[in-house]
Scaffold this motif. Structure first.
Motif, PDB file in Angstrom:
ATOM      1  N   GLN A  12      62.616  42.239  76.884  1.00  0.00           N
ATOM      2  CA  GLN A  12      62.068  42.706  75.610  1.00  0.00           C
ATOM      3  C   GLN A  12      62.583  41.868  74.444  1.00  0.00           C
ATOM      4  O   GLN A  12      61.818  41.447  73.584  1.00  0.00           O
ATOM      5  CB  GLN A  12      62.414  44.186  75.382  1.00  0.00           C
ATOM      6  CG  GLN A  12      61.863  44.756  74.094  1.00  0.00           C
ATOM      7  CD  GLN A  12      60.349  44.759  74.044  1.00  0.00           C
ATOM      8  OE1 GLN A  12      59.699  44.974  75.052  1.00  0.00           O
ATOM      9  NE2 GLN A  12      59.800  44.507  72.870  1.00  0.00           N
ATOM     10  N   VAL A  13      63.887  41.604  74.413  1.00  0.00           N
ATOM     11  CA  VAL A  13      64.447  40.841  73.298  1.00  0.00           C
ATOM     12  C   VAL A  13      63.991  39.382  73.347  1.00  0.00           C
ATOM     13  O   VAL A  13      63.777  38.764  72.301  1.00  0.00           O
ATOM     14  CB  VAL A  13      65.987  40.981  73.224  1.00  0.00           C
ATOM     15  CG1 VAL A  13      66.699  40.083  74.206  1.00  0.00           C
ATOM     16  CG2 VAL A  13      66.480  40.736  71.818  1.00  0.00           C
ATOM     17  N   ILE A  14      63.797  38.837  74.536  1.00  0.00           N
ATOM     18  CA  ILE A  14      63.253  37.482  74.645  1.00  0.00           C
ATOM     19  C   ILE A  14      61.855  37.444  74.038  1.00  0.00           C
ATOM     20  O   ILE A  14      61.531  36.560  73.235  1.00  0.00           O
ATOM     21  CB  ILE A  14      63.216  37.010  76.114  1.00  0.00           C
ATOM     22  CG1 ILE A  14      64.621  36.745  76.629  1.00  0.00           C
ATOM     23  CG2 ILE A  14      62.337  35.770  76.269  1.00  0.00           C
ATOM     24  CD1 ILE A  14      64.698  36.524  78.130  1.00  0.00           C
ATOM     25  N   LYS A  15      61.028  38.390  74.409  1.00  0.00           N
ATOM     26  CA  LYS A  15      59.663  38.436  73.870  1.00  0.00           C
ATOM     27  C   LYS A  15      59.679  38.608  72.356  1.00  0.00           C
ATOM     28  O   LYS A  15      58.888  37.974  71.652  1.00  0.00           O
ATOM     29  CB  LYS A  15      58.870  39.555  74.533  1.00  0.00           C
ATOM     30  CG  LYS A  15      58.524  39.272  75.980  1.00  0.00           C
ATOM     31  CD  LYS A  15      57.776  40.423  76.604  1.00  0.00           C
ATOM     32  CE  LYS A  15      57.416  40.149  78.056  1.00  0.00           C
ATOM     33  NZ  LYS A  15      56.708  41.281  78.659  1.00  0.00           N
ATOM     34  N   GLU A  16      60.561  39.460  71.861  1.00  0.00           N
ATOM     35  CA  GLU A  16      60.669  39.662  70.409  1.00  0.00           C
ATOM     36  C   GLU A  16      61.057  38.360  69.713  1.00  0.00           C
ATOM     37  O   GLU A  16      60.480  38.007  68.687  1.00  0.00           O
ATOM     38  CB  GLU A  16      61.700  40.754  70.095  1.00  0.00           C
ATOM     39  CG  GLU A  16      61.243  42.145  70.468  1.00  0.00           C
ATOM     40  CD  GLU A  16      62.344  43.185  70.362  1.00  0.00           C
ATOM     41  OE1 GLU A  16      63.499  42.845  70.016  1.00  0.00           O
ATOM     42  OE2 GLU A  16      62.055  44.365  70.635  1.00  0.00           O
ATOM     43  N   GLN A  17      62.020  37.652  70.268  1.00  0.00           N
ATOM     44  CA  GLN A  17      62.434  36.398  69.649  1.00  0.00           C
ATOM     45  C   GLN A  17      61.319  35.365  69.708  1.00  0.00           C
ATOM     46  O   GLN A  17      61.035  34.688  68.723  1.00  0.00           O
ATOM     47  CB  GLN A  17      63.695  35.842  70.291  1.00  0.00           C
ATOM     48  CG  GLN A  17      64.156  34.593  69.546  1.00  0.00           C
ATOM     49  CD  GLN A  17      65.217  33.805  70.245  1.00  0.00           C
ATOM     50  OE1 GLN A  17      65.311  33.822  71.464  1.00  0.00           O
ATOM     51  NE2 GLN A  17      66.013  33.090  69.479  1.00  0.00           N
ATOM     52  N   ASN A  19      58.223  35.824  69.818  1.00  0.00           N
ATOM     53  CA  ASN A  19      57.136  36.222  68.919  1.00  0.00           C
ATOM     54  C   ASN A  19      57.541  36.154  67.450  1.00  0.00           C
ATOM     55  O   ASN A  19      56.755  36.510  66.575  1.00  0.00           O
ATOM     56  CB  ASN A  19      56.664  37.641  69.250  1.00  0.00           C
ATOM     57  CG  ASN A  19      55.897  37.702  70.545  1.00  0.00           C
ATOM     58  OD1 ASN A  19      55.273  36.731  70.970  1.00  0.00           O
ATOM     59  ND2 ASN A  19      55.942  38.855  71.198  1.00  0.00           N
ATOM     60  N   GLY A  20      58.773  35.733  67.185  1.00  0.00           N
ATOM     61  CA  GLY A  20      59.242  35.595  65.808  1.00  0.00           C
ATOM     62  C   GLY A  20      59.540  36.915  65.127  1.00  0.00           C
ATOM     63  O   GLY A  20      59.539  36.986  63.901  1.00  0.00           O
ATOM     64  N   GLU A  21      59.805  37.959  65.907  1.00  0.00           N
ATOM     65  CA  GLU A  21      60.054  39.273  65.330  1.00  0.00           C
ATOM     66  C   GLU A  21      61.450  39.389  64.724  1.00  0.00           C
ATOM     67  O   GLU A  21      61.714  40.310  63.960  1.00  0.00           O
ATOM     68  CB  GLU A  21      59.831  40.361  66.384  1.00  0.00           C
ATOM     69  CG  GLU A  21      58.379  40.426  66.838  1.00  0.00           C
ATOM     70  CD  GLU A  21      58.146  41.447  67.928  1.00  0.00           C
ATOM     71  OE1 GLU A  21      58.885  42.449  67.993  1.00  0.00           O
ATOM     72  OE2 GLU A  21      57.209  41.237  68.725  1.00  0.00           O
ATOM     73  N   PHE A  22      62.343  38.469  65.064  1.00  0.00           N
ATOM     74  CA  PHE A  22      63.654  38.433  64.433  1.00  0.00           C
ATOM     75  C   PHE A  22      64.190  37.018  64.517  1.00  0.00           C
ATOM     76  O   PHE A  22      63.742  36.205  65.312  1.00  0.00           O
ATOM     77  CB  PHE A  22      64.636  39.435  65.065  1.00  0.00           C
ATOM     78  CG  PHE A  22      65.091  39.081  66.459  1.00  0.00           C
ATOM     79  CD1 PHE A  22      66.207  38.283  66.656  1.00  0.00           C
ATOM     80  CD2 PHE A  22      64.413  39.552  67.568  1.00  0.00           C
ATOM     81  CE1 PHE A  22      66.626  37.951  67.934  1.00  0.00           C
ATOM     82  CE2 PHE A  22      64.833  39.233  68.851  1.00  0.00           C
ATOM     83  CZ  PHE A  22      65.941  38.429  69.033  1.00  0.00           C
ATOM     84  N   GLY A  23      65.135  36.739  63.650  1.00  0.00           N
ATOM     85  CA  GLY A  23      65.781  35.439  63.634  1.00  0.00           C
ATOM     86  C   GLY A  23      67.284  35.615  63.640  1.00  0.00           C
ATOM     87  O   GLY A  23      67.804  36.731  63.739  1.00  0.00           O
ATOM     88  N   ALA A  24      67.984  34.521  63.478  1.00  0.00           N
ATOM     89  CA  ALA A  24      69.444  34.552  63.534  1.00  0.00           C
ATOM     90  C   ALA A  24      70.046  35.476  62.487  1.00  0.00           C
ATOM     91  O   ALA A  24      71.075  36.097  62.723  1.00  0.00           O
ATOM     92  CB  ALA A  24      69.991  33.135  63.357  1.00  0.00           C
ATOM     93  N   PHE A  25      69.392  35.579  61.338  1.00  0.00           N
ATOM     94  CA  PHE A  25      69.952  36.383  60.249  1.00  0.00           C
ATOM     95  C   PHE A  25      69.327  37.761  60.138  1.00  0.00           C
ATOM     96  O   PHE A  25      69.767  38.576  59.329  1.00  0.00           O
ATOM     97  CB  PHE A  25      69.805  35.628  58.918  1.00  0.00           C
ATOM     98  CG  PHE A  25      70.509  34.302  58.943  1.00  0.00           C
ATOM     99  CD1 PHE A  25      71.898  34.232  58.954  1.00  0.00           C
ATOM    100  CD2 PHE A  25      69.793  33.120  58.978  1.00  0.00           C
ATOM    101  CE1 PHE A  25      72.553  33.012  58.986  1.00  0.00           C
ATOM    102  CE2 PHE A  25      70.438  31.899  59.014  1.00  0.00           C
ATOM    103  CZ  PHE A  25      71.824  31.839  59.020  1.00  0.00           C
TER     104      PHE A  25
END
Length: 76
Positions: A12-17, A19-25
């Protein structure tokens, strides 16, 4: 190559990343924890396979693609 194992939360977190749903900050502490664990696994696999030239610009994408290849091969 060792079998790549990902939990449902890691997928899930891989897909979120990806898809640009979150970034480093903007990642939550949970997302940060999960993605760092995946990053550690990906680095270990890249090291095992000596595949740093194959990784390209996105280690997580490369690792997830390897996981999907493995899952597709197992499904056949």
């Amino acid at each position: 190559m060792k079998k790549i194992e990902l939990s449902a939360d890691e997928i899930q977190v891989i897909k979120e990343q990806l898809n640009g749903e979150f970034g480093a900050f903007t990642a939550t502490p949970r997302q940060q924890q999960l993605i760092m664990g995946v990053t550690d696994k990906a680095l270990a696999l890249a090291d095992e396979l000596n595949a740093y030239d194959d990784v390209g610009e996105d280690l997580i994408q490369w690792y997830y693609d390897k996981y999907l290849e493995q899952e597709n091969a197992n499904a056949q």
